[in-house]
Design a protein around this motif. Structure first.
Motif, PDB file in Angstrom:
ATOM      1  N   VAL A 270      14.855  52.146  29.138  1.00 29.94           N
ATOM      2  CA  VAL A 270      14.281  50.804  29.158  1.00 29.94           C
ATOM      3  C   VAL A 270      14.185  50.267  27.732  1.00 29.94           C
ATOM      4  O   VAL A 270      13.781  50.980  26.817  1.00 29.94           O
ATOM      5  CB  VAL A 270      12.861  50.819  29.785  1.00 29.94           C
ATOM      6  N   VAL A 271      14.553  49.014  27.580  1.00 31.98           N
ATOM      7  CA  VAL A 271      14.242  48.283  26.357  1.00 31.98           C
ATOM      8  C   VAL A 271      13.032  47.419  26.699  1.00 31.98           C
ATOM      9  O   VAL A 271      13.086  46.581  27.592  1.00 31.98           O
ATOM     10  CB  VAL A 271      15.409  47.409  25.871  1.00 31.98           C
ATOM     11  N   LEU A 272      11.940  47.684  25.990  1.00 31.23           N
ATOM     12  CA  LEU A 272      10.699  46.921  26.170  1.00 31.23           C
ATOM     13  C   LEU A 272      10.425  46.186  24.873  1.00 31.23           C
ATOM     14  O   LEU A 272      10.358  46.801  23.812  1.00 31.23           O
ATOM     15  CB  LEU A 272       9.533  47.863  26.495  1.00 31.23           C
ATOM     16  N   PHE A 273      10.306  44.871  24.971  1.00 31.33           N
ATOM     17  CA  PHE A 273       9.948  44.116  23.778  1.00 31.33           C
ATOM     18  C   PHE A 273       8.726  43.261  24.089  1.00 31.33           C
ATOM     19  O   PHE A 273       8.498  42.872  25.232  1.00 31.33           O
ATOM     20  CB  PHE A 273      11.122  43.290  23.237  1.00 31.33           C
TER      21      PHE A 273
ATOM     22  N   GLN B 264       1.237  42.533  18.973  1.00 32.11           N
ATOM     23  CA  GLN B 264       2.143  42.433  17.840  1.00 32.11           C
ATOM     24  C   GLN B 264       3.550  42.278  18.406  1.00 32.11           C
ATOM     25  O   GLN B 264       3.835  42.662  19.541  1.00 32.11           O
ATOM     26  CB  GLN B 264       2.079  43.704  16.983  1.00 32.11           C
ATOM     27  N   ARG B 265       4.441  41.738  17.604  1.00 30.25           N
ATOM     28  CA  ARG B 265       5.836  41.606  18.016  1.00 30.25           C
ATOM     29  C   ARG B 265       6.519  42.957  17.759  1.00 30.25           C
ATOM     30  O   ARG B 265       6.449  43.493  16.654  1.00 30.25           O
ATOM     31  CB  ARG B 265       6.508  40.505  17.209  1.00 30.25           C
ATOM     32  N   TYR B 266       7.167  43.501  18.801  1.00 28.93           N
ATOM     33  CA  TYR B 266       7.869  44.775  18.643  1.00 28.93           C
ATOM     34  C   TYR B 266       8.960  44.886  19.691  1.00 28.93           C
ATOM     35  O   TYR B 266       9.036  44.096  20.639  1.00 28.93           O
ATOM     36  CB  TYR B 266       6.907  45.965  18.769  1.00 28.93           C
ATOM     37  N   ALA B 267       9.797  45.892  19.510  1.00 32.41           N
ATOM     38  CA  ALA B 267      10.770  46.297  20.519  1.00 32.41           C
ATOM     39  C   ALA B 267      10.830  47.808  20.495  1.00 32.41           C
ATOM     40  O   ALA B 267      10.712  48.426  19.432  1.00 32.41           O
ATOM     41  CB  ALA B 267      12.146  45.704  20.247  1.00 32.41           C
ATOM     42  N   MET B 268      10.972  48.384  21.667  1.00 32.15           N
ATOM     43  CA  MET B 268      11.107  49.832  21.755  1.00 32.15           C
ATOM     44  C   MET B 268      12.136  50.191  22.812  1.00 32.15           C
ATOM     45  O   MET B 268      12.398  49.422  23.733  1.00 32.15           O
ATOM     46  CB  MET B 268       9.760  50.512  22.060  1.00 32.15           C
TER      47      MET B 268
ATOM     48  N   LEU C  11      11.086  52.767  18.071  1.00 37.33           N
ATOM     49  CA  LEU C  11       9.983  51.806  17.998  1.00 37.33           C
ATOM     50  C   LEU C  11      10.135  50.979  16.736  1.00 37.33           C
ATOM     51  O   LEU C  11      10.112  51.525  15.626  1.00 37.33           O
ATOM     52  CB  LEU C  11       8.625  52.512  17.992  1.00 37.33           C
ATOM     53  N   ASN C  12      10.334  49.693  16.905  1.00 36.98           N
ATOM     54  CA  ASN C  12      10.459  48.760  15.789  1.00 36.98           C
ATOM     55  C   ASN C  12       9.343  47.721  15.897  1.00 36.98           C
ATOM     56  O   ASN C  12       9.383  46.856  16.771  1.00 36.98           O
ATOM     57  CB  ASN C  12      11.815  48.057  15.808  1.00 36.98           C
ATOM     58  N   VAL C  13       8.353  47.827  15.014  1.00 35.02           N
ATOM     59  CA  VAL C  13       7.219  46.904  14.991  1.00 35.02           C
ATOM     60  C   VAL C  13       7.399  45.949  13.823  1.00 35.02           C
ATOM     61  O   VAL C  13       7.668  46.382  12.695  1.00 35.02           O
ATOM     62  CB  VAL C  13       5.877  47.674  14.848  1.00 35.02           C
TER      63      VAL C  13
ATOM     64  N   ILE D  98      18.322  46.102  18.231  1.00 31.64           N
ATOM     65  CA  ILE D  98      18.167  47.152  19.259  1.00 31.64           C
ATOM     66  C   ILE D  98      19.529  47.543  19.806  1.00 31.64           C
ATOM     67  O   ILE D  98      19.830  48.728  19.972  1.00 31.64           O
ATOM     68  CB  ILE D  98      17.201  46.685  20.363  1.00 31.64           C
ATOM     69  N   LEU D  99      20.389  46.572  20.053  1.00 33.33           N
ATOM     70  CA  LEU D  99      21.736  46.860  20.550  1.00 33.33           C
ATOM     71  C   LEU D  99      22.480  47.759  19.563  1.00 33.33           C
ATOM     72  O   LEU D  99      23.124  48.735  19.957  1.00 33.33           O
ATOM     73  CB  LEU D  99      22.506  45.554  20.780  1.00 33.33           C
ATOM     74  N   ALA D 100      22.394  47.449  18.283  1.00 36.04           N
ATOM     75  CA  ALA D 100      23.088  48.239  17.261  1.00 36.04           C
ATOM     76  C   ALA D 100      22.544  49.669  17.178  1.00 36.04           C
ATOM     77  O   ALA D 100      23.278  50.586  16.804  1.00 36.04           O
ATOM     78  CB  ALA D 100      22.967  47.557  15.903  1.00 36.04           C
TER      79      ALA D 100
END
Length: 157
Positions: A35-38, A123-127, A137-139, A153-155
């Motif tokens: 799962v990509v959760l943002f 907060q803005r993030y993607a995991m 995890l990118n915050v 995230i794709l890269a």
């Protein structure tokens, strides 16, 4: 704050469907899936509507081609707002999830207080979550939009 290698905490996230509001158990929803959760600070807000969500809408097929089973967007908003925002953004490939009381965001340790703007927000993030475990995890730093973009995230996949 949650970290890479940790399991997502228990929690409920709401989705408005044609049958009404569905409360998803987070651990069950993410079990046996990539799962990509943002997360965004708020639906219909400028960066979220102009760049963040649209990036995932545009790249949904490419993310899925890299083995992603589910792309989900979460915000501390209600399920009605998240559904309306998803509809307005043609986000049919994105599961629009509401963390109405912020409890899931609190459990992740990713809250921010915005005062009169909206109070407690995410907060803005993607995991990337593999079978319930955070593998990436990118915050974002405050007021930034660099590391949680769909392209980043794709890269990384």
């Amino acid at each position: 704050m949650i970290a890479q290698g940790q399991t997502l905490p228990a929690g409920q996230l709401a989705q408005l469907t044609a049958e009404g509001v569905v409360n998803h158990d987070v651990q069950a929803l993410f079990a046996n899936k990539k799962v990509v959760l943002f997360a965004v600070p708020g639906a219909f807000t400028p960066t979220c509507s102009v760049s963040h969500l649209p990036g995932y809408v545009v790249l949904a097929d490419e993310l899925k081609a890299k083995g992603v089973d589910l792309i989900a967007c979460v915000s501390v908003n209600d399920a009605f707002v998240m559904k309306a925002w998803g509809d307005a953004q043609n986000a049919s490939e994105i599961l629009m999830l509401a963390d109405g009381d912020g409890s899931f965001t609190k459990a992740l340790g990713l809250t921010m207080e915005t005062g009169a703007f909206g109070g407690l927000r995410s907060q803005r993030y993607a995991m990337v979550v593999d079978n319930g475990v955070v593998s990436l995890l990118n915050v974002e730093a405050p007021k930034s939009f660099e590391v949680s973009k769909a392209e980043v995230i794709l890269a990384a996949l």
